[in-house]
Design an enzyme around this catalytic site. Structure first.
Site, mmCIF file in Angstrom:
data_model
loop_
_atom_site.group_PDB
_atom_site.id
_atom_site.type_symbol
_atom_site.label_atom_id
_atom_site.label_comp_id
_atom_site.label_asym_id
_atom_site.label_seq_id
_atom_site.Cartn_x
_atom_site.Cartn_y
_atom_site.Cartn_z
ATOM 1 C CD GLU A 81 42.069 -0.062 19.283
ATOM 2 O OE1 GLU A 81 43.062 -0.040 20.016
ATOM 3 O OE2 GLU A 81 41.101 -0.821 19.461
ATOM 4 C CE LYS B 7 45.707 1.086 36.858
ATOM 5 N NZ LYS B 7 44.670 2.071 36.665
ATOM 6 C CB CYS C 202 38.379 -3.870 22.485
ATOM 7 S SG CYS C 202 37.171 -4.819 23.389
ATOM 8 C CD GLU D 109 39.137 -7.675 24.858
ATOM 9 O OE1 GLU D 109 39.170 -6.887 23.889
ATOM 10 O OE2 GLU D 109 38.352 -7.545 25.810
HETATM 11 P P1 ADP Z 1 44.315 3.564 27.034
HETATM 12 O O1 ADP Z 1 45.531 4.167 26.373
HETATM 13 O O2 ADP Z 1 43.228 3.288 26.089
HETATM 14 O O3 ADP Z 1 43.893 4.263 28.291
HETATM 15 P P2 ADP Z 1 45.814 1.619 28.468
HETATM 16 O O4 ADP Z 1 46.282 0.313 27.973
HETATM 17 O O5 ADP Z 1 46.850 2.661 28.731
HETATM 18 O O6 ADP Z 1 44.729 2.092 27.454
HETATM 19 O O7 ADP Z 1 44.974 1.472 29.799
HETATM 20 C C1 ADP Z 1 44.288 0.315 30.210
HETATM 21 C C2 ADP Z 1 44.582 0.071 31.675
HETATM 22 O O8 ADP Z 1 45.981 -0.193 31.823
HETATM 23 C C3 ADP Z 1 44.285 1.251 32.591
HETATM 24 O O9 ADP Z 1 43.759 0.772 33.822
HETATM 25 C C4 ADP Z 1 45.658 1.861 32.783
HETATM 26 O O10 ADP Z 1 45.782 2.609 33.979
HETATM 27 C C5 ADP Z 1 46.529 0.630 32.832
HETATM 28 N N1 ADP Z 1 47.962 0.884 32.539
HETATM 29 C C6 ADP Z 1 48.513 1.910 31.844
HETATM 30 N N2 ADP Z 1 49.847 1.793 31.806
HETATM 31 C C7 ADP Z 1 50.179 0.670 32.500
HETATM 32 C C8 ADP Z 1 51.415 -0.009 32.798
HETATM 33 N N3 ADP Z 1 52.586 0.461 32.389
HETATM 34 N N4 ADP Z 1 51.349 -1.148 33.501
HETATM 35 C C9 ADP Z 1 50.169 -1.669 33.891
HETATM 36 N N5 ADP Z 1 48.983 -1.072 33.647
HETATM 37 C C10 ADP Z 1 48.969 0.080 32.959
#
Ligand code: ADP
Length: 489
Positions: free
Chosen positions: A392, A184, A293, A259
């Site tokens: 961050e 994903k 990161c 990570e």
């Molecule tokens: P950022 O805020 O830097 O975009 P995220 O942690 O939100 O970092 O995003 C990293 C990945 O996690 C992306 O692929 C995002 O779509 C996914 N993501 C965001 N929210 C969720 C969730 N509730 N469950 C699983 N994956 C998620």
């Protein structure tokens, strides 16, 4: 190099499920925006839980079916074919990544040799599940076999800051160990992962071994984390999302690899070679527009050289060429999105109130105003308890913090909830060892920053997560040990 937009970047991209490119169940799509211009590149599919259901079923079928009959040698040959196909198409992949997430071509094309090493490393690891016999102490007529078995279907949830690399932290170990994957990518940058996956299918990866479901985190990511048919989730992203994934994964007690972010300290001692430390520590924060990161965002500088260091860092920052990643010579591209731009500007404002702004702090205007560009920014005389030193930012914002002694440097370095990375710049061997041992993080660099060898890897501790990417530990985390006890009588 042909700089015209690749044919792949047009129309509406589909999902890869069971070897077929299919429409998402929702029929909805998401815009893929070029962050350097704000222009629409194309659309990606907005997958949801129904697509995850189909992808996990396909991954399970492949795992239990033809893929399970591949020998270690067969997987090695396949990984080497994938290696060749990816490298043959690397210029196109680099350009797609640059268009989709903004990093300069100098960076995206620069991954080529590194990715070659990474794929060859995973190809060399396909025998990691080999059987070992155990000498037994319980009785002479017993023996035992130990196998390392693939854990099964792995969900990979990756961020937008480097998907061309990020995809391989899932695909590499999955192919090496005989697992199958549902990837994903992030909604803000999915194109390079989609093209990588298409090329892998061309290289002969069997149907269902890799699947890609694009879409939003709350739909696709959440569904993957919850799905009982997923045995392991590897996640890279923010702490809050990781916490949601930990909760969602409880149903079947999934194995997790997390990570997460950091506020990594990069410590410069007065005896450091400043000709190396200034550009090294600066690019440790500014590279990829700070969207890294492991970025060394807290630069701890020994007080005797604080002012000189800050002045040289500002002079260095002035020389950095910011612009569209396709322009030759560009060193730093835009931030990924309007949302990220607003977040970074917000922290720059806070920094201006808390600390001393030495360079940057502005959004770029003129012909760069269409994109999400900000200046590399340096704050000096920062205190470690200030917001810009604790949170961050994920932008090109350096907080320079003065210190006096080794003990104080370590106390400040470790005064953070994170523990991903750290750096130390010194000519003194004892200081280098003491400080690199003392920093509570998974990765430390001495007189360099950001170097990662696929065969060694990196990872974090504390709130930066757990699990390791690269190296044997990574491969083994896609396997579980199994003992078979045999009574020889
Ligand atoms: P950022 O805020 O830097 O975009 P995220 O942690 O939100 O970092 O995003 C990293 C990945 O996690 C992306 O692929 C995002 O779509 C996914 N993501 C965001 N929210 C969720 C969730 N509730 N469950 C699983 N994956 C998620």
């Amino acid at each position: 190099m042909d700089m015209s937009t690749p044919a792949f970047v047009q129309g509406t991209k589909k999902l890869l499920i069971g070897g077929q490119w299919v429409e998402p169940a929702s029929g909805q799509r998401i815009e893929a925006i070029n962050p350097a211009t704000g222009e629409l590149l194309c659309h990606i599919a907005q997958g949801d839980a129904q697509d995850v259901e189909r992808a996990v079923a396909a991954a399970r079928r492949a795992f239990e079916g033809p893929w399970s009959r591949f020998t270690a040698h067969g997987r090695r040959k396949l990984l080497l074919r994938v290696h060749d196909t990816i490298l043959d198409n690397f210029d196109e992949l680099a350009l797609i990544e640059t268009l989709d997430m903004g990093a300069p071509l100098a960076r995206t094309r620069g991954y080529k040799e590194w990715l070659s090493q990474l794929l060859q490393f995973y190809a060399s690891q396909t025998g990691a599940g080999s059987v070992a016999t155990s000498p037994m102490s319980i009785a002479p007529n017993f023996t035992a076999l130990k196998h390392l078995m693939p854990v099964g279907v792995v969900g990979g949830i990756i961020p937008w800051n480097g998907p061309l690399m990020g995809s391989w932290w899932i695909y590499g170990p999955a192919l090496a160990t005989g697992c199958t994957a549902v990837l994903k990518p992030a909604e803000d940058a999915s194109l390079s992962s989609l093209r990588v996956s298409e090329l892998m299918m061309e290289a002969g990866v069997p149907d269902g071994v890799i699947n890609v479901v694009t879409g939003y985190g709350k739909d696709v990511g959440q569904a993957l984390a919850e799905h009982r048919g997923v045995d392991r989730v590897a996640f890279t992203g923010s702490v809050g999302t990781a916490q949601a994934i930990v909760r969602a994964s409880a149903g079947n007690l999934k194995r997790l690899q997390l990570e997460l972010g950091g506020k990594s300290p990069d410590i410069v001692f007065a005896d450091a070679d400043l000709d190396r430390a200034v550009p090294g520590a600066s690019m440790g924060v500014f590279t990829n527009t700070g969207q890294v990161c492991v970025a060394g965002t807290r630069i701890l500088v020994q007080r005797a050289i604080h002012d000189e260091f800050v002045q040289r860092m500002a002079a260095f920052a002035k020389t950095i060429k910011i612009g569209d990643g396709r322009e030759p010579g560009t060193q730093i591209g835009p931030l990924i999105s309007q949302r990220q731009l607003e977040r970074v500007m917000h922290y720059m404002e806070i920094g201006g109130q808390e600390a001393e702004l030495v360079h940057g702090g502005q959004r770029l205007s003129g012909n760069l105003a269409r994109g999400f560009f900000v200046e590399p920014t340096v704050f000096a005389n920062v205190r470690n308890d200030m917001t810009i030193a604790q949170e961050e930012i994920f932008g090109p914002v350096a907080s320079v913090i003065p210190f006096d002694t080794v003990d104080e440097a370590l106390q400040l370095a470790n005064d953070t909830p994170y523990g991903l990375a750290g750096g130390v710049w010194t000519r003194n061997l004892s200081t280098a060892h003491t400080v690199s041992q003392g920093i509570r993080s998974g990765t430390v660099w001495v007189n360099c920053y950001g170097v990662i060898d696929p065969a060694v890897g990196f990872g974090g501790t504390k709130m930066s997560g757990y699990g390791w990417k690269g190296g044997k530990e990574h491969v083994e985390s896609f396997l579980y040990p199994k003992a078979t006890y045999i009574n020889l009588d």
